[in-house]
Design a protein around this motif. Structure first.
Motif, mmCIF file in Angstrom:
data_model
loop_
_atom_site.group_PDB
_atom_site.id
_atom_site.type_symbol
_atom_site.label_atom_id
_atom_site.label_comp_id
_atom_site.label_asym_id
_atom_site.label_seq_id
_atom_site.Cartn_x
_atom_site.Cartn_y
_atom_site.Cartn_z
ATOM 1 N N MET A 1 0.847 -1.187 0.000
ATOM 2 C CA MET A 1 0.000 0.000 0.000
ATOM 3 C C MET A 1 0.889 1.246 0.000
ATOM 4 N N LEU A 2 0.421 2.247 -0.759
ATOM 5 C CA LEU A 2 1.195 3.481 -0.843
ATOM 6 C C LEU A 2 0.593 4.563 0.048
ATOM 7 N N PHE A 3 1.475 5.302 0.673
ATOM 8 C CA PHE A 3 1.051 6.421 1.524
ATOM 9 C C PHE A 3 1.942 7.615 1.232
ATOM 10 N N MET A 4 1.310 8.788 1.216
ATOM 11 C CA MET A 4 2.082 10.029 1.248
ATOM 12 C C MET A 4 2.179 10.447 2.709
ATOM 13 N N VAL A 5 3.384 10.746 3.133
ATOM 14 C CA VAL A 5 3.587 11.219 4.509
ATOM 15 C C VAL A 5 4.279 12.572 4.439
ATOM 16 N N GLU A 6 3.631 13.561 5.019
ATOM 17 C CA GLU A 6 4.226 14.899 5.135
ATOM 18 C C GLU A 6 4.805 15.013 6.541
ATOM 19 N N MET A 7 6.087 15.280 6.602
ATOM 20 C CA MET A 7 6.781 15.323 7.900
ATOM 21 C C MET A 7 7.361 16.702 8.120
ATOM 22 N N ASP A 8 7.032 17.287 9.237
ATOM 23 C CA ASP A 8 7.649 18.549 9.674
ATOM 24 C C ASP A 8 8.499 18.244 10.894
ATOM 25 N N VAL A 9 9.742 18.702 10.855
ATOM 26 C CA VAL A 9 10.653 18.442 11.971
ATOM 27 C C VAL A 9 10.793 19.712 12.803
ATOM 28 N N ASN A 10 10.611 19.580 14.092
ATOM 29 C CA ASN A 10 10.753 20.709 15.020
ATOM 30 C C ASN A 10 11.626 20.286 16.195
ATOM 31 N N ILE A 11 12.914 20.580 16.089
ATOM 32 C CA ILE A 11 13.820 20.332 17.210
ATOM 33 C C ILE A 11 13.883 21.643 18.002
ATOM 34 N N PRO A 12 13.542 21.601 19.280
ATOM 35 C CA PRO A 12 13.415 22.855 20.019
ATOM 36 C C PRO A 12 14.723 23.629 20.111
ATOM 37 N N LEU A 13 14.620 24.951 20.093
ATOM 38 C CA LEU A 13 15.794 25.806 20.322
ATOM 39 C C LEU A 13 16.395 25.423 21.665
ATOM 40 N N GLY A 14 17.718 25.311 21.719
ATOM 41 C CA GLY A 14 18.370 24.974 22.978
ATOM 42 C C GLY A 14 18.552 23.480 23.188
ATOM 43 N N PHE A 15 17.966 22.660 22.309
ATOM 44 C CA PHE A 15 18.168 21.206 22.416
ATOM 45 C C PHE A 15 19.649 20.904 22.194
ATOM 46 N N ASP A 16 20.174 19.936 22.914
ATOM 47 C CA ASP A 16 21.601 19.596 22.843
ATOM 48 C C ASP A 16 22.041 19.341 21.386
ATOM 49 N N ALA A 17 23.040 20.119 20.946
ATOM 50 C CA ALA A 17 23.450 20.081 19.536
ATOM 51 C C ALA A 17 24.041 18.724 19.151
ATOM 52 N N ASP A 18 24.809 18.115 20.058
ATOM 53 C CA ASP A 18 25.402 16.809 19.749
ATOM 54 C C ASP A 18 24.329 15.735 19.628
#
Ligand SMILES: O=C(O)C[C@H]1C=CC(=O)O1
Length: 96
Positions: A1-18
Motif C-alpha cells: 500500500m502506498l502512503f504520502m507522509v508529510e513530515m515537519d521536523v521541530n527540534i526545540p531551540l536549545g536542544f543539545d546540539a550533539d
C-alpha cells in the motif's frame, strides 16, 4: 500500500546540539536502509521548511505506524498521512 507522509521536523531551540546531530545521522541511516529496501520510495524537501514529503510502500496501516513511530526523529516530527492508490490513467503499474 502506498502512503504520502508529510513530515515537519521541530527540534526545540536549545536542544543539545550533539544529540540533535546524532539523531539526524541515525535518521539518515534509517532512511537509506528503507530507501534501499524500496519501502521509503520517494522523498522531497519542502522548500523553505525543515520538512519533507515522502512516499512509503508498506503492507498496511499498522506497518506504516510501526515504521514512522520508530524513526529516530519521530519525537520531534509532526506527520500527516494520506493513503494513496493507483490512478486509472497512470502509466506506472507499480503504483498500488
Ligand atoms: O530531513 C528530513 O526531512 C527528516 C528526515 C527524513 C529523512 C531524513 O534523512 O531525515
Amino acid at each position: 500500500m502506498l502512503f504520502m507522509v508529510e513530515m515537519d521536523v521541530n527540534i526545540p531551540l536549545g536542544f543539545d546540539a550533539d544529540e540533535a546531530a546524532r539523531l539526524k545521522a541515525a535518521e539518515k541511516a534509517r532512511f537509506q536502509e528503507l530507501q534501499a529496501a524500496g519501502t521509503w520510495r520517494h522523498i522531497w524537501r519542502v522548500v523553505g521548511r525543515y520538512a519533507n514529503v515522502s512516499i512509503f510502500d508498506v503492507a498496511d496501516n499498522a506497518a506504516l505506524h510501526d515504521l514512522l513511530t520508530t524513526l529516530p526523529l519521530f519525537p520531534f516530527m509532526t506527520m500527516r498521512v494520506t493513503a494513496l492508490c493507483r490512478h486509472p490513467s497512470s502509466a506506472h503499474d507499480d503504483d498500488r
